[in-house]
Design a protein around this motif. Structure first.
Motif, mmCIF file in Angstrom:
data_model
loop_
_atom_site.group_PDB
_atom_site.id
_atom_site.type_symbol
_atom_site.label_atom_id
_atom_site.label_comp_id
_atom_site.label_asym_id
_atom_site.label_seq_id
_atom_site.Cartn_x
_atom_site.Cartn_y
_atom_site.Cartn_z
ATOM 1 N N ALA A 117 -15.382 10.352 -4.808
ATOM 2 C CA ALA A 117 -14.770 9.126 -4.288
ATOM 3 C C ALA A 117 -15.320 8.795 -2.905
ATOM 4 O O ALA A 117 -15.625 7.640 -2.610
ATOM 5 C CB ALA A 117 -13.253 9.271 -4.235
ATOM 6 N N LEU A 118 -15.463 9.808 -2.075
ATOM 7 C CA LEU A 118 -16.000 9.629 -0.728
ATOM 8 C C LEU A 118 -17.397 9.014 -0.775
ATOM 9 O O LEU A 118 -17.692 8.060 -0.063
ATOM 10 C CB LEU A 118 -16.033 10.985 -0.016
ATOM 11 C CG LEU A 118 -16.531 11.054 1.403
ATOM 12 C CD1 LEU A 118 -15.793 12.155 2.145
ATOM 13 C CD2 LEU A 118 -18.018 11.341 1.443
ATOM 14 N N LYS A 119 -18.245 9.538 -1.641
ATOM 15 C CA LYS A 119 -19.618 9.040 -1.753
ATOM 16 C C LYS A 119 -19.681 7.637 -2.352
ATOM 17 O O LYS A 119 -20.560 6.862 -2.025
ATOM 18 C CB LYS A 119 -20.462 10.004 -2.588
ATOM 19 C CG LYS A 119 -20.700 11.321 -1.887
ATOM 20 C CD LYS A 119 -21.428 12.293 -2.782
ATOM 21 C CE LYS A 119 -21.560 13.649 -2.093
ATOM 22 N NZ LYS A 119 -22.141 14.652 -2.971
ATOM 23 N N ASN A 136 -16.782 3.574 3.603
ATOM 24 C CA ASN A 136 -16.677 4.892 4.254
ATOM 25 C C ASN A 136 -15.339 5.122 4.950
ATOM 26 O O ASN A 136 -15.289 5.452 6.134
ATOM 27 C CB ASN A 136 -17.828 5.093 5.244
ATOM 28 C CG ASN A 136 -19.163 5.053 4.573
ATOM 29 O OD1 ASN A 136 -19.366 5.649 3.516
ATOM 30 N ND2 ASN A 136 -20.096 4.310 5.140
ATOM 31 N N ILE A 137 -14.242 4.967 4.214
ATOM 32 C CA ILE A 137 -12.913 5.131 4.794
ATOM 33 C C ILE A 137 -12.199 6.388 4.295
ATOM 34 O O ILE A 137 -11.025 6.594 4.582
ATOM 35 C CB ILE A 137 -12.034 3.894 4.542
ATOM 36 C CG1 ILE A 137 -11.881 3.619 3.040
ATOM 37 C CG2 ILE A 137 -12.579 2.688 5.277
ATOM 38 C CD1 ILE A 137 -10.872 2.554 2.708
ATOM 39 N N THR A 174 -8.142 12.171 3.813
ATOM 40 C CA THR A 174 -7.630 11.072 4.621
ATOM 41 C C THR A 174 -8.220 9.752 4.140
ATOM 42 O O THR A 174 -9.403 9.672 3.819
ATOM 43 C CB THR A 174 -7.988 11.278 6.109
ATOM 44 O OG1 THR A 174 -7.487 12.542 6.522
ATOM 45 C CG2 THR A 174 -7.386 10.192 6.984
ATOM 46 N N LEU A 175 -7.374 8.733 4.103
ATOM 47 C CA LEU A 175 -7.781 7.382 3.714
ATOM 48 C C LEU A 175 -7.373 6.423 4.820
ATOM 49 O O LEU A 175 -6.211 6.383 5.222
ATOM 50 C CB LEU A 175 -7.089 6.969 2.412
ATOM 51 C CG LEU A 175 -7.246 5.511 1.982
ATOM 52 C CD1 LEU A 175 -8.676 5.242 1.537
ATOM 53 C CD2 LEU A 175 -6.273 5.172 0.874
ATOM 54 N N GLN A 176 -8.335 5.658 5.340
ATOM 55 C CA GLN A 176 -8.036 4.634 6.347
ATOM 56 C C GLN A 176 -7.800 3.329 5.584
ATOM 57 O O GLN A 176 -8.672 2.485 5.435
ATOM 58 C CB GLN A 176 -9.186 4.511 7.334
ATOM 59 C CG GLN A 176 -8.839 3.717 8.554
ATOM 60 C CD GLN A 176 -9.947 3.735 9.584
ATOM 61 O OE1 GLN A 176 -10.967 4.411 9.423
ATOM 62 N NE2 GLN A 176 -9.768 2.986 10.631
ATOM 63 N N ARG A 177 -6.575 3.177 5.089
ATOM 64 C CA ARG A 177 -6.227 2.147 4.123
ATOM 65 C C ARG A 177 -6.425 0.716 4.633
ATOM 66 O O ARG A 177 -6.763 -0.179 3.861
ATOM 67 C CB ARG A 177 -4.778 2.346 3.676
ATOM 68 C CG ARG A 177 -4.403 1.507 2.492
ATOM 69 C CD ARG A 177 -3.048 1.899 1.939
ATOM 70 N NE ARG A 177 -2.790 1.187 0.709
ATOM 71 C CZ ARG A 177 -2.322 -0.045 0.669
ATOM 72 N NH1 ARG A 177 -2.044 -0.695 1.773
ATOM 73 N NH2 ARG A 177 -2.132 -0.642 -0.493
ATOM 74 N N ASP A 178 -6.217 0.474 5.910
ATOM 75 C CA ASP A 178 -6.337 -0.880 6.462
ATOM 76 C C ASP A 178 -7.731 -1.475 6.252
ATOM 77 O O ASP A 178 -7.883 -2.684 6.158
ATOM 78 C CB ASP A 178 -6.010 -0.894 7.956
ATOM 79 C CG ASP A 178 -4.554 -0.544 8.226
ATOM 80 O OD1 ASP A 178 -3.728 -0.607 7.293
ATOM 81 O OD2 ASP A 178 -4.242 -0.205 9.383
#
Length: 76
Positions: free
Chosen positions: A62-64, A69-70, A5-9
Motif C-alpha cells: 500500500a505504501l508503494k 506518499n501519505i 501511519t496514515l496522513q488522511r488529510d
C-alpha cells in the motif's frame, strides 16, 4: 511492534491502499478518503500500533502504491 501511519488529510481517494491491503484500509463513504482501520487520530495522523508483523508485507504494498506518499510503516 508494527506502527502504521496514515496522513488522511492529504488523501486523494485513489483506492490503491485498499486494493493492496484491504485488511488495513477501507474507503470512507462520507468523503471518499482512505481510513486506516483500528487507528487512533492525533492531529490528522491516524496511527495503528500492532504486534502482528504480518501487516508489514501488505502495508508496504500500500505504501508503494500510494501516489501522494501519505503512508508510513515502522517495524521495531
Amino acid at each position: 511492534m508494527v506502527i502504521v501511519t496514515l496522513q488522511r488529510d492529504k488523501c486523494i481517494g485513489c483506492n490503491y491502499c485498499v486494493e493492496m491491503a484491504p485488511g488495513l484500509f477501507q474507503m470512507s463513504k462520507k468523503d471518499g478518503k482512505s481510513v486506516l482501520l483500528k487507528s487512533i487520530n492525533a492531529k490528522g495522523f491516524y496511527t495503528l500500533k500492532s504486534t502482528d508483523h504480518t501487516l508489514v508485507e501488505n502495508g508496504e504494498l500500500a505504501l508503494k502504491a500510494c501516489p501522494v506518499n501519505i503512508i508510513t510503516i515502522k517495524e521495531t
